[in-house]
Motif scaffolding. Structure first.
Motif, PDB file in Angstrom:
ATOM      1  N   GLU B 116       0.813  -1.210   0.000  1.00 53.17           N
ATOM      2  CA  GLU B 116       0.000   0.000   0.000  1.00 53.17           C
ATOM      3  C   GLU B 116       0.849   1.263   0.000  1.00 53.17           C
ATOM      4  O   GLU B 116       0.329   2.353  -0.215  1.00 53.17           O
ATOM      5  N   TYR B 211      -8.713  -3.823  -8.617  1.00 58.82           N
ATOM      6  CA  TYR B 211      -8.693  -2.709  -7.664  1.00 58.82           C
ATOM      7  C   TYR B 211      -9.538  -1.553  -8.205  1.00 58.82           C
ATOM      8  O   TYR B 211     -10.302  -0.927  -7.469  1.00 58.82           O
ATOM      9  N   GLU B 215     -12.696   0.165  -6.613  1.00 56.83           N
ATOM     10  CA  GLU B 215     -12.766   1.600  -6.322  1.00 56.83           C
ATOM     11  C   GLU B 215     -14.084   2.179  -6.825  1.00 56.83           C
ATOM     12  O   GLU B 215     -14.722   2.986  -6.141  1.00 56.83           O
ATOM     13  N   LYS B 224     -10.189  -2.911   0.078  1.00 57.45           N
ATOM     14  CA  LYS B 224      -9.438  -3.502  -1.029  1.00 57.45           C
ATOM     15  C   LYS B 224      -8.443  -4.545  -0.502  1.00 57.45           C
ATOM     16  O   LYS B 224      -8.275  -5.616  -1.066  1.00 57.45           O
ATOM     17  N   SER B 229      -6.478  -8.094  -2.003  1.00 56.46           N
ATOM     18  CA  SER B 229      -5.088  -8.481  -1.754  1.00 56.46           C
ATOM     19  C   SER B 229      -5.002  -9.788  -0.972  1.00 56.46           C
ATOM     20  O   SER B 229      -4.321 -10.728  -1.379  1.00 56.46           O
TER      21      SER B 229
END
Lengths: 567, 319
Positions: B116, B211, B215, B224, B229
């Motif tokens: 991240e 992702y 979003e 997320k 992940s």
């Protein structure tokens, strides 16, 4: 197109296979190259010698030193004098495992190798060794001469001789020998240089200094320290107990005048030494990390000037501590070495020497094709000439004879001081440090010393401060403080271990190692006694009696045999 | 007539085996290429199994494998009767289990966090710093740990004293019960960075569209992480777990030997140390082989066990 592809695949497979084979065989190729290289080197030096000599014999030797240069001047000289060339098989890694591997695969050196006594026994039972009796009779005049009345001590329990090692010929102790209890110069100076003989004296001396100087440079003073070399704390417990009690160090057992054995971990002597340590601990005078400190960490504490005394064996303190302190010019924090005991009136027998030095013994492999040549070589090492060559080196290059006395050349000494590795390329041989060189302090037939380590050479390594401290006691070297050396035909710990009680011994040792710190760190006498008793109970449970009986039996049989030999 | 029946019976089999042979023949290039590697495997992993015979003998080097007397299961009986063996087994499982659990959780956590990080420079720097201890040997690591925890002006004790948390310095290395924790933390420090590498690689391979889609659906950073992940890491994590479990009994003895001391012996002795003490160092090879056979059997059981569980819960599996 198709056939091209096929060829390509065939080639790939071939390449992979070859790669593997090369990987496996690489070692051999290297070995061959090495041996042929040393072969040519020897041949060229051989051609320089008179052609009348017969072809030199190639002797394969087991060698313990990976750094040894096989073509150094001493090795070349030895080659020339004995009309041999050498093929060294060097042991790398763990020696015991290598010896086991050699024996299991039958791949031990062809001619001669050097083994510890227990491995001599292992190799002998496997039929890997040649009995030497007849060979010595024919080709070993020097061995017989050096051994004299001790000759039969060489014999193994079956009456034959399988390995060679030197007898103890010197009448004076090695000047390098020193007691193991160390006390710092400035602590002694503060008290007016008393000679410390007992632990009560030592305790009072340390206490007085500690009270005056509770901290040094802002950190606590450590009156008595120890270190943990083998990761189990044993260094601080067993040998010091023998030393402190004036007993002969027999390893894990004590042996009394009636030849009865007792497990060291159950003796009153050990309890008494523990009590001394416990007293130090409870008055805050024992290092907190007594059982866990690594030796480098102790060196750090010593260089900080915080450690006043301790049990510092010479093999550690001479190279690891004295060198560092002398290099730093910190002469006041060097240590004096006294044979301190609990009872100064009793005879101190803790300094012993065997009548023979059986430690790393030379044997002749049963595979050899020319045993007489190998025996001649080993016999030559036993001669005075041979001793001078392996200990001193070559006259004119490494030493000179001044006023009928040998002395190491100043020039060579200086070079050696700068480059400690010089010995490997100049004077070392596979015989160095094994049981075939005569003890330091031994005199040869010419009345001069067999090795360069003499009282003078040891003193020349001292600084002024050390000489001053020794002067206060009227001594020259630390070995002067030692009681008479006890000559023993054998010691229990070098008689090898007994297979039947091997695991029991290991268990007993673990109980002892585990419980000892708790006993010594006990808060008071009652606690101490309770913990000591509980350890005794655990030892009994783990078979202390069985192990003791077995070793007592071993000792009695051996001592009986030696008695008849020495009669 | 008889011959006819026989012929009729064998014909389908012959067809079948001919089919197999043809299949093999059509792949002969591949088979040829694998021969050297199977050879290596055989020479280094199957031939030495011959030595297992020693476990059933009273092996002595002079007599060799051919000459040593057979003693049946005596070695195993002795092993299973020794209380120290169980202690070593307990310590091995405890320390491996703790290292495994701590290693997994922390490595995955660190990988997720690093993933991240926005600044590439920051991410790379942190990665490099956490890798470094992996390349340092246990000898050095153990000395650092012992120094840090030393009661004699060790940094941790100085810190605690400075904060007024302790009056007397604490002798950490002499506390039996703390050994497992100290050992786990030291191991974590040494290996954490290294074990994140694989997870970071997996995370780098996750399709960015997922992702982006998340979003669009209004997922925040944590959502997320949790829903994209972490699930992407799970197959790899399971695979690594199965492999690690197989190694649980043979994690070596270096760290325990170097960190351990006589105070904590009851908690630091692991199987490999036990084997070293009671077999190699006293020359009892049969006993050593018996221990290693025991280890192999337990390891196989563990791997199969975890593999089965992984299969049940629908994760990736090795076998």
């Amino acid at each position: 197109m198709d056939s091209l592809k096929r060829k390509g695949i065939a080639l790939t497979v071939l390449a992979l296979t070859l790669g593997l084979l090369a990987g496996c065989g690489g070692n051999d190729a290297e070995n061959n190259a090495q041996s042929s290289a040393s072969g040519t080197g020897a041949a060229s030096s051989g051609s320089a010698s008179p052609a009348a000599m017969k072809e030199p014999t190639k002797i394969q030797i087991g060698n313990l030193f990976p750094n040894l240069d096989a073509n150094n001047p001493v090795m070349q000289e030895l080659s020339k004098r004995t009309n041999t060339t050498f093929d060294l098989i060097t042991v790398t890694g763990d020696r015991n495992q290598k010896f086991d591997l050699w024996l299991a695969s039958g791949d031990y050196p062809e001619d001669t190798l050097v083994l510890k006594p227990d491995y001599v026994e292992k190799y002998r039972t496997a039929g890997a060794l040649m009995p030497l009796d007849d060979l010595i009779e024919q080709y070993g005049p020097n061995i017989k001469e050096k051994y004299g009345k001790y000759f039969d001590l060489l014999r193994s329990s079956d009456g034959h001789i399988y390995s060679l090692y030197v007898p103890k010929l010197s009448t004076e102790p090695s000047p390098l020998l020193q007691a193991n209890f160390a006390v710092r110069y400035d602590v002694l100076e503060d008290a007016g240089y008393p000679e410390i003989k007992t632990f009560d004296q030592l305790y009072d001396l340390l206490k007085a200094f500690y009270e005056k100087n509770p901290t040094i440079d802002g950190k606590e003073t450590i009156p008595f320290a120890g270190f943990d070399y083998y990761g189990n704390g044993a260094d601080n417990l067993s040998s010091p107990t023998f030393d402190a009690s004036g007993l002969i160090n027999q390893g894990n057992f004590t042996i009394d005048d009636q030849n009865d054995a007792q497990l060291l971990y159950s003796t009153e002597e050990m309890k008494r030494y523990y009590q001394f340590l416990s007293k130090l601990y409870n008055t805050n005078m024992l290092d907190k990390e007594f059982f866990t400190l690594k030796s480098e960490a102790l060196v750090k504490k010593i260089t900080e000037g915080r450690v006043l005394a301790g049990y510092f064996p010479s093999w550690w303190v001479q190279p690891e501590v004295e060198k560092v302190l002398r290099a730093a010019g910190d002469y006041d924090h060097l240590y004096a070495y006294f044979p301190i005991t609990f009872d100064s009136s009793a005879e101190n027998k803790s300094f012993t020497s065997l009548m023979t030095r059986s430690n790393w013994n030379w044997v002749i492999s049963s595979k050899t094709k020319h045993p007489e040549e190998v025996m001649k070589l080993l016999d030559y090492i036993f001669s005075d000439e041979g001793q001078i060559l392996i200990n001193w080196g070559i006259e004119g290059r490494h030493f000179e004879v001044k006023d009928g006395k040998r002395a190491v050349l100043a020039d060579f000494n200086e070079k050696k001081a700068v480059n400690p590795d010089l010995q490997w390329t100049e004077t070392a041989s596979p015989f160095m440090g094994t049981s075939i060189y005569l003890d330091h302090g031994t005199k040869l037939a010419d009345g001069d010393y067999a090795t360069p380590t003499t009282k003078e050479s040891v003193m020349s390594g001292y600084d002024e401060r050390t000489k001053e401290v020794l002067g206060k006691y009227g001594k020259e070297v630390w070995s002067d403080f030692l009681p008479e050396i006890q000559l023993m035909p054998a010691l229990l710990y070098q008689l090898g271990d007994l297979e039947d009680v091997r695991a029991d011994m290991k268990r007993l040792q673990q109980v002892w190692l585990k419980e000892s710190p708790k006993i010594i760190f006990a808060k008071n006498g009652q606690d101490f006694d309770a913990k000591w008793t509980s350890m005794q109970k655990s030892l009994e449970k783990e078979g202390a009696a069985k192990a003791t009986d077995a070793y007592e039996q071993l000792w009695k049989t051996s001592i009986e045999r030696y008695k008849t030999i020495l009669k | 007539m008889q011959a006819h029946t026989v012929k009729r019976q064998t014909t389908p089999r012959a067809y079948k085996s001919r089919g197999r042979l043809r299949k093999l023949a059509s792949q002969y290039q591949l088979i040829l290429m694998s021969v050297p590697f199977i050879g290596v495997l055989f020479v280094f992993h199957y031939l030495p199994l011959w030595g297992w015979l020693m476990a059933f003998q009273k092996y002595s080097i002079p007599k060799g494998i051919m000459g040593s007397p057979f003693v049946g299961f005596d070695q195993f009986a002795e092993l299973l009767a020794d209380s120290r063996f169980y202690q070593a087994l307990r310590n091995t499982f405890a320390m491996s289990g703790m290292s495994l659990a701590a290693g997994f959780v922390c490595a995955i956590g660190l990988a997720l966090l690093l993933n991240e990080a926005r600044s590439m420079f920051f991410k790379r720097t942190i990665q490099t710093i956490v890798y470094i201890p992996h390349f340092v040997s246990w000898v050095v690591i153990s000395n650092i740990v012992i120094y840090l925890l030393s009661p004699d002006h060790g940094p941790l004790n100085e810190l605690l004293a400075g904060l007024g948390a302790v009056g007397e310095p604490i002798y950490f290395m002499s506390k039996e019960k703390w050994f497992w924790v100290i050992h786990t933390l030291a191991g974590l420090w040494k290996e954490l960075g290294w074990s994140t590498i694989i997870y970071l690689a997996v995370l780098a391979g996750v399709n960015p569209e997922m992702y982006e889609a998340a979003e669009v659906d209004g997922a925040g950073r944590f959502a997320k992480m949790r829903h994209i992940s972490l699930p992407s890491l799970l197959p790899t994590a399971t695979l690594l777990l199965i492999l690690a479990v197989g190694q649980m009994l043979s994690t070596g003895y270096e760290s325990q030997m170097l960190l351990g001391n006589s105070f904590v012996m009851d908690y630091s002795q692991v199987l490999d140390l036990y084997a070293l003490d009671y077999s190699l160092s006293i020359g009892d090879y049969s006993y050593g082989v018996a221990i290693s056979m025991f280890k192999s059997v337990v390891s196989i059981v563990l791997v199969l066990g975890v593999n089965t569980i992984a299969k049940r819960v629908g994760q990736s599996h090795v076998l």
